[in-house]
Design a protein around this motif. Structure first.
Motif, PDB file in Angstrom:
ATOM      1  N   THR A 144       1.257  -1.336   0.167  1.00 28.23           N
ATOM      2  CA  THR A 144       0.045  -0.207  -0.010  1.00 28.23           C
ATOM      3  C   THR A 144       1.240   0.906  -0.119  1.00 28.23           C
ATOM      4  OG1 THR A 144      -1.716  -1.496   1.369  1.00 28.23           O
ATOM      5  CG2 THR A 144      -1.605   1.598   1.248  1.00 28.23           C
ATOM      6  N   ILE A 145       1.832   1.656   0.658  1.00 28.51           N
ATOM      7  CA  ILE A 145       2.734   2.349   1.174  1.00 28.51           C
ATOM      8  C   ILE A 145       3.787   2.405   0.124  1.00 28.51           C
ATOM      9  CG2 ILE A 145       2.206   2.299   3.173  1.00 28.51           C
ATOM     10  CD1 ILE A 145       4.888   1.495   3.793  1.00 28.51           C
ATOM     11  N   VAL A 146       4.262   1.848  -0.634  1.00 23.55           N
ATOM     12  CA  VAL A 146       5.546   1.790  -2.320  1.00 23.55           C
ATOM     13  C   VAL A 146       4.829   2.653  -2.987  1.00 23.55           C
ATOM     14  CG1 VAL A 146       7.031   0.338  -3.624  1.00 23.55           C
ATOM     15  CG2 VAL A 146       6.191  -0.250  -0.852  1.00 23.55           C
ATOM     16  N   PRO A 147       3.697   2.464  -3.839  1.00 25.90           N
ATOM     17  CA  PRO A 147       3.333   3.260  -4.627  1.00 25.90           C
ATOM     18  C   PRO A 147       3.370   5.112  -4.403  1.00 25.90           C
ATOM     19  CG  PRO A 147       1.744   1.271  -4.580  1.00 25.90           C
ATOM     20  CD  PRO A 147       2.683   0.849  -3.203  1.00 25.90           C
ATOM     21  N   TYR A 148       2.538   4.906  -2.876  1.00 24.29           N
ATOM     22  CA  TYR A 148       2.893   5.983  -2.283  1.00 24.29           C
ATOM     23  C   TYR A 148       3.730   6.805  -2.382  1.00 24.29           C
ATOM     24  CZ  TYR A 148       2.276  10.012   0.960  1.00 24.29           C
ATOM     25  OH  TYR A 148       2.241  11.197   1.028  1.00 24.29           O
ATOM     26  N   ILE A 149       5.426   6.462  -1.740  1.00 28.33           N
ATOM     27  CA  ILE A 149       6.654   6.735  -1.681  1.00 28.33           C
ATOM     28  C   ILE A 149       7.243   6.955  -2.823  1.00 28.33           C
ATOM     29  CG2 ILE A 149       8.806   5.877  -1.121  1.00 28.33           C
ATOM     30  CD1 ILE A 149       7.772   4.114   0.800  1.00 28.33           C
ATOM     31  N   ASP A 150       7.151   6.086  -3.845  1.00 31.79           N
ATOM     32  CA  ASP A 150       7.273   6.252  -5.435  1.00 31.79           C
ATOM     33  C   ASP A 150       6.805   7.790  -6.138  1.00 31.79           C
ATOM     34  OD1 ASP A 150       8.607   3.869  -5.342  1.00 31.79           O
ATOM     35  OD2 ASP A 150       7.164   2.619  -6.203  1.00 31.79           O
ATOM     36  N   ALA A 151       5.485   7.710  -6.010  1.00 31.91           N
ATOM     37  CA  ALA A 151       5.022   8.764  -6.389  1.00 31.91           C
ATOM     38  C   ALA A 151       5.445   9.468  -6.093  1.00 31.91           C
ATOM     39  CB  ALA A 151       2.891   8.703  -6.249  1.00 31.91           C
ATOM     40  N   ALA A 152       5.894  10.424  -4.380  1.00 34.98           N
ATOM     41  CA  ALA A 152       5.820  11.102  -3.833  1.00 34.98           C
ATOM     42  C   ALA A 152       7.146  11.801  -4.519  1.00 34.98           C
ATOM     43  CB  ALA A 152       5.882  11.054  -2.485  1.00 34.98           C
ATOM     44  N   GLY A 153       8.274  10.231  -4.691  1.00 35.81           N
ATOM     45  CA  GLY A 153       9.589  10.753  -4.697  1.00 35.81           C
ATOM     46  C   GLY A 153       9.927  10.706  -6.857  1.00 35.81           C
ATOM     47  N   THR A 154       8.981  10.458  -7.314  1.00 31.73           N
ATOM     48  CA  THR A 154       8.928  11.495  -8.687  1.00 31.73           C
ATOM     49  C   THR A 154       9.201  12.650  -8.944  1.00 31.73           C
ATOM     50  OG1 THR A 154       7.584   9.159  -9.460  1.00 31.73           O
ATOM     51  CG2 THR A 154       7.545  10.762 -10.748  1.00 31.73           C
ATOM     52  N   GLU A 155       8.504  13.547  -8.254  1.00 35.73           N
ATOM     53  CA  GLU A 155       8.421  15.326  -8.417  1.00 35.73           C
ATOM     54  C   GLU A 155       9.504  15.639  -7.845  1.00 35.73           C
ATOM     55  OE1 GLU A 155       7.032  18.596  -9.203  1.00 35.73           O
ATOM     56  OE2 GLU A 155       6.743  17.028 -10.416  1.00 35.73           O
ATOM     57  N   ALA A 156      10.007  14.429  -6.876  1.00 34.66           N
ATOM     58  CA  ALA A 156      10.902  15.679  -5.705  1.00 34.66           C
ATOM     59  C   ALA A 156      12.493  15.513  -6.439  1.00 34.66           C
ATOM     60  CB  ALA A 156      11.241  14.707  -4.663  1.00 34.66           C
ATOM     61  N   HIS A 157      12.553  14.605  -7.875  1.00 35.78           N
ATOM     62  CA  HIS A 157      13.274  13.782  -8.051  1.00 35.78           C
ATOM     63  C   HIS A 157      13.700  15.052  -9.335  1.00 35.78           C
ATOM     64  CE1 HIS A 157      14.004  11.434  -5.346  1.00 35.78           C
ATOM     65  NE2 HIS A 157      15.680  11.164  -5.842  1.00 35.78           N
TER      66      HIS A 157
END
Length: 237
Positions: A224-237
């Motif tokens: 459940t949390i991994v897709p959220y972590i990936d999405a949050a990191g997409t914009e950060a990079h």
């Protein structure tokens, strides 16, 4: 008869007439059809219909442009006490404090320190936990009644949470409280348990603790949390 008594009497007459017609199965008549008078739904001002202007755009007393709207009404926020006029059927939030729970008189809250749950009006800077006493609002979280009624319920995770993108991450960060985040996650397809997992993670709760408290496998938490972590990191990079 003075003006105020007249206004009050006419307003009451129109309400009673409409109520009686609805009780008898008829549609409520418009204010124009009762004695040839208009009535403002915002301030109850009553004035006679003029042939030169049979459909006024605003009330001559309060100047409201939604004086005769079917949905026109005054609302009050239970969180901050703000009152406003609207003709929107279901406003999403209070225009003053931005709370999405403005229409709930009390909320189910949980203490982050001891886990106690109780009903609170949530309109003060401090709240009283049954066990811990006076605590800050930062020490509690809001629990949605519909999605998380009791800690020992037997809800089962779907094991297949919907995709989540950067836009969702951004909108989640804009929500004023946990309840609003849960409502948003529910709207984009998250089940009650998956939404609960993600909100707990956003509150910096460790995955292991989430799994233990909800009684679910640790793998489900990570799914459940991994897709959220990936999405949050997409914009950060």
């Amino acid at each position: 008869m003075d003006e105020s008594t007249f206004q009050e009497g006419m307003a009451r007459l129109i309400r009673i007439t409409n109520k009686n017609r609805q009780t008898n199965g008829a549609n409520a008549v418009s204010p124009e059809a009762v004695g040839g008078y208009h009535i403002c739904k915002m301030c109850n001002h009553v004035w006679k219909i003029r042939k030169s202007n049979p459909n006024p755009k605003s009330c001559p007393s309060c100047h409201s442009t939604i004086w005769n709207s079917a949905l026109a009404r005054k609302l009050r926020c239970y969180r901050c006490g703000h009152e406003w006029v609207t003709n929107i059927e279901h406003p999403t939030m209070c225009p003053h404090c931005k709370s999405r729970t403005y229409d709930s008189e009390t909320l189910t809250v949980s203490c982050k320190r001891c886990g106690s749950r109780w009903e609170d009006d949530m309109n003060r800077t401090e709240v009283n936990c049954p066990k811990c006493g006076t605590i800050s609002r930062d020490d509690i979280k809001i629990v949605p009644r519909a999605n998380n009624p009791e800690p020992d319920d037997d809800r089962k995770p779907t094991g297949n949470p919907p995709p989540i993108g950067w836009t969702d991450v951004e909108r989640l960060s804009e929500q004023p409280d946990d309840y609003s985040r849960l409502v948003y996650l529910n709207k984009i397809g998250f089940g009650p348990t998956e939404a609960d997992i993600l909100v707990r993670y956003m509150n910096e709760q460790k995955p292991v603790d989430i799994a233990l408290e909800l009684g679910i496998p640790l793998g489900v938490v990570f799914e459940t949390i991994v897709p959220y972590i990936d999405a949050a990191g997409t914009e950060a990079h």
